[in-house]
Design an enzyme around this catalytic site. Structure first.
Site, PDB file in Angstrom:
ATOM      1  CE  LYS A 261      -3.880  -1.864   2.707  1.00 39.05           C
ATOM      2  NZ  LYS A 261      -4.943  -1.673   1.718  1.00 39.05           N
ATOM      3  CG  ASP A 272      -7.456  -4.808   7.432  1.00 35.17           C
ATOM      4  OD1 ASP A 272      -8.662  -4.596   7.230  1.00 35.17           O
ATOM      5  OD2 ASP A 272      -6.708  -5.364   6.606  1.00 35.17           O
ATOM      6  CG  ASP A 331      -3.816  -4.224  -0.207  1.00 33.05           C
ATOM      7  OD1 ASP A 331      -3.961  -4.589   0.986  1.00 33.05           O
ATOM      8  OD2 ASP A 331      -3.951  -3.049  -0.597  1.00 33.05           O
ATOM      9  CD  GLU A 333      -5.563  -8.122   3.657  1.00 31.60           C
ATOM     10  OE1 GLU A 333      -5.438  -7.593   2.534  1.00 31.60           O
ATOM     11  OE2 GLU A 333      -6.195  -7.579   4.579  1.00 31.60           O
ATOM     12  NE  ARG A 335     -10.817 -10.045  -1.687  1.00 35.61           N
ATOM     13  CZ  ARG A 335     -11.137  -9.142  -2.611  1.00 35.61           C
ATOM     14  NH1 ARG A 335     -11.443  -9.531  -3.821  1.00 35.61           N
ATOM     15  NH2 ARG A 335     -11.164  -7.853  -2.318  1.00 35.61           N
TER      16      ARG A 335
HETATM   17  N1  BES Z   1      -8.031  -3.808   4.560  1.00 37.51           N
HETATM   18  C1  BES Z   1      -8.264  -3.401   3.241  1.00 37.51           C
HETATM   19  C2  BES Z   1      -9.595  -2.670   3.061  1.00 37.51           C
HETATM   20  C3  BES Z   1      -9.754  -1.359   3.787  1.00 37.51           C
HETATM   21  C4  BES Z   1      -9.516  -0.171   3.141  1.00 37.51           C
HETATM   22  C5  BES Z   1     -10.181  -1.332   5.091  1.00 37.51           C
HETATM   23  C6  BES Z   1      -9.694   1.034   3.790  1.00 37.51           C
HETATM   24  C7  BES Z   1     -10.364  -0.125   5.746  1.00 37.51           C
HETATM   25  C8  BES Z   1     -10.117   1.059   5.083  1.00 37.51           C
HETATM   26  C9  BES Z   1      -8.265  -4.625   2.327  1.00 37.51           C
HETATM   27  O1  BES Z   1      -7.457  -5.668   2.716  1.00 37.51           O
HETATM   28  C10 BES Z   1      -7.764  -4.160   0.991  1.00 37.51           C
HETATM   29  O2  BES Z   1      -6.630  -3.789   0.920  1.00 37.51           O
HETATM   30  N2  BES Z   1      -8.624  -4.189  -0.021  1.00 37.51           N
HETATM   31  C11 BES Z   1      -8.266  -3.761  -1.319  1.00 37.51           C
HETATM   32  C12 BES Z   1      -8.774  -4.791  -2.292  1.00 37.51           C
HETATM   33  C13 BES Z   1      -8.206  -4.646  -3.668  1.00 37.51           C
HETATM   34  C14 BES Z   1      -6.719  -4.930  -3.654  1.00 37.51           C
HETATM   35  C15 BES Z   1      -8.927  -5.612  -4.576  1.00 37.51           C
HETATM   36  C16 BES Z   1      -8.916  -2.397  -1.543  1.00 37.51           C
HETATM   37  O3  BES Z   1     -10.003  -2.151  -0.974  1.00 37.51           O
HETATM   38  O4  BES Z   1      -8.316  -1.580  -2.223  1.00 37.51           O
HETATM   39 ZN    ZN Z   2      -7.098  -5.819   4.735  1.00 36.50          ZN
HETATM   40 MN    MN Z   3      -5.460  -5.455   2.039  1.00 29.54          MN
END
Ligand code: BES
Ligand code: ZN
Ligand code: MN
Length: 484
Positions: A261, A272, A331, A333, A335
């Site tokens: 990220k 998270d 990222d 992860e 799921r």
């Molecule tokens: N933990 C994040 C989602 C998240 C984002 C939680 C902002 C709280 C605030 C999750 O693991 C993630 O990184 N999701 C990605 C998915 C993508 C890579 C398909 C996302 O939401 O960008």
């Molecule tokens: Zn996450």
């Molecule tokens: Mn993630």
């Protein structure tokens, strides 16, 4: 902060504020009648959220009087009572006064208890890492009294147990990620066996034996060992009755892994684990109020780190279900963690239903903003029960679709599926991914990435930071629909 219930005629202690709840367009009556001059000199109308703070009022034995607006009387609900009480507390929290007496003369036991809950939730603070806070910034109010003729003891005992659950969740979510890693999270949950819960911890060896390649792949770049916590509360008359089940995403820190990220806001990824935090708090609430139900909580606890040993985009892993997954983005992860945790939950416990909670996608924030969590479900009855509980606890929830046509977006060229489905509908394809690990059981997925953390907050019962979203909602659903 201590809660006490006193009689309606009780005088406020020295150094305490006295709060009256005032309804919109209603004249002040009783002991508050002498304050109409103060109201006329202000724009206070009794509207929701308004507070008129009157210092050293003439003719009333209190250091300070608060008039707290609650909106139209015929529209007052229990959430309104919570918010009014919480606003009264917020108005004097750091005032230097040590007490607050809230007059709820004609209230029911339930209203009085919900006022106490509102104040308790509003008084939450996570301050164990501050060493230099100025005394004048610290909360000064030590005791809040609720003045009511009703006997609120039993109802408050129940609400206090729920508040304990919310506090446990908020503490877990607030902890920094160097302190709260998977094994420490599991240890803190294990401590709650003192409430009558049974807690079992699985380490990586056990998970390998079970074939949890999906969950283990997420944690393989971390020096912290991945864990699963299994929490059980057997409160039903028949201890062998089929349980209900809750599964939580517990990513104690999400760097994104090799799909790293950007630095901006990455510190937020300490929360998270908010889904696992909510499940842990829920189990504490159920045990605390001795709910007459058998319930299981499964927490998938991992840390997602970039490292020489970390999982790569392109890797294929085999989940406990036997289905294979091509990793496109490390990222995505959460799921992967849920895939094995949900499968394990079904196989081992054969539950009546599974509700999973996860801070799963940034896309849910784009869809719903920062108040609503997303609900995805294969079952209308379970959805209706969740939405009803959402209404009565004030934890907003909005149902989202699970269109079969989008499911092909997560088909992989070389494995059974891939872990991302492209940008459009990102929250939906994430939910569809989890659904591939649901084997006939009624299931609901709550994407709480939008609600687990609130900053800024305009809700008086939610101080900035960890909200504890989900604990009240799920506890209410259990109480309304699943206790025998
Ligand atoms: N933990 C994040 C989602 C998240 C984002 C939680 C902002 C709280 C605030 C999750 O693991 C993630 O990184 N999701 C990605 C998915 C993508 C890579 C398909 C996302 O939401 O960008
Ligand atoms: Zn996450
Ligand atoms: Mn993630």
């Amino acid at each position: 902060m201590k809660i006490e219930f006193v009689s309606p005629s009780a005088a406020p202690p020295a150094k305490a504020a006295l709060a009256f709840i005032v309804f919109e367009k209603e004249a002040l009556s009783g002991d508050a009648a002498s304050l109409s001059g103060a109201v006329e000199a202000s724009r206070f109308t009794g509207g929701k959220g308004q507070v008129l703070d009157i210092v050293a009022p003439a003719g009333i034995a209190a250091a300070r009087v608060l008039l707290v607006g609650a909106g139209p009387k015929d529209k007052l609900d229990l959430i309104g009572v919570e918010h009014a009480a919480a606003s009264a507390y917020a108005a004097v929290k750091t005032s230097g006064l040590t007490g607050l007496l809230i007059r709820l003369d004609g209230a029911t036991a339930e209203q009085a208890a919900r006022a106490a809950l509102g104040v308790t939730l509003a008084s939450y603070r996570f301050d164990i890492y501050r060493t230099k806070e100025k005394p004048e910034k610290k909360p000064s109010v030590e005791t809040v009294q609720i003045a009511t003729a009703a006997d609120a003891k039993a109802e408050w005992a129940r609400q206090a147990a729920i508040a304990e659950g919310v506090k446990f969740t908020r503490d877990l979510v607030s902890e920094p990620p160097n302190v709260l890693f998977p094994a420490e999270f599991a240890r803190r949950v294990k401590e709650k066996e003192s409430l009558g819960l049974q807690v079992e911890i699985l380490g990586e060896k056990e998970m390998e034996k079970l074939g949890m390649g999906s969950l283990l792949g997420v944690g393989q770049g971390s020096v912290r060992e991945s864990q699963i916590a299994v929490i059980r509360w057997n409160g039903a008359a028949d201890k062998d009755a089929q349980p209900i089940a809750f599964v939580g995403k517990g990513v104690c820190f999400d760097t994104g892994g090799i799909s790293l990220k950007p630095p901006e806001g990455m510190e937020d990824m300490k929360w998270d684990m908010g889904g696992a935090g909510a499940v842990a708090g829920l189990m504490v609430a159920l045990a605390g109020r001795k709910a007459r139900v058998n319930a299981v909580g499964i927490l998938g606890l991992v840390e997602n780190m970039p490292d020489g040993a970390a999982q790569r985009p392109g890797d294929v892993v085999t989940s406990m279900s036997g289905q294979t997954i091509e990793i496109i983005n490390t990222d995505a992860e959460g799921r992967l963690v849920l895939a094995d945790a949900v499968w394990y939950c079904q196989e081992r416990f054969k539950p009546k239903f599974i509700v999973d909670l996860a801070t799963l996608t940034g896309a849910i924030i784009i869809s719903l903003g920062n108040d609503y969590a997303g609900l995805f479900s294969n079952n209308d009855e379970l959805s209706a029960n969740l939405l009803a509980a959402s209404d009565s606890t004030g934890e907003p929830l909005w149902r989202m679709p699970l269109p079969a046509a989008y499911d092909k977006n997560i088909d992989s060229m070389i494995a059974d599926m891939k872990n991302t489905g492209g940008r459009p509908g990102g929250s939906i394809t994430a939910a569809l991914f989890i659904q591939r690990f649901v084997n006939g059981v009624p299931w609901a997925h709550l994407d709480i990435a939008s609600t687990a953390w609130k900053k800024p907050s305009s809700v008086p019962t939610l101080p900035e930071g960890a909200t504890g979203y989900g604990v009240r909602l799920l506890d209410q659903m259990v109480a309304d629909k699943y206790e025998g």
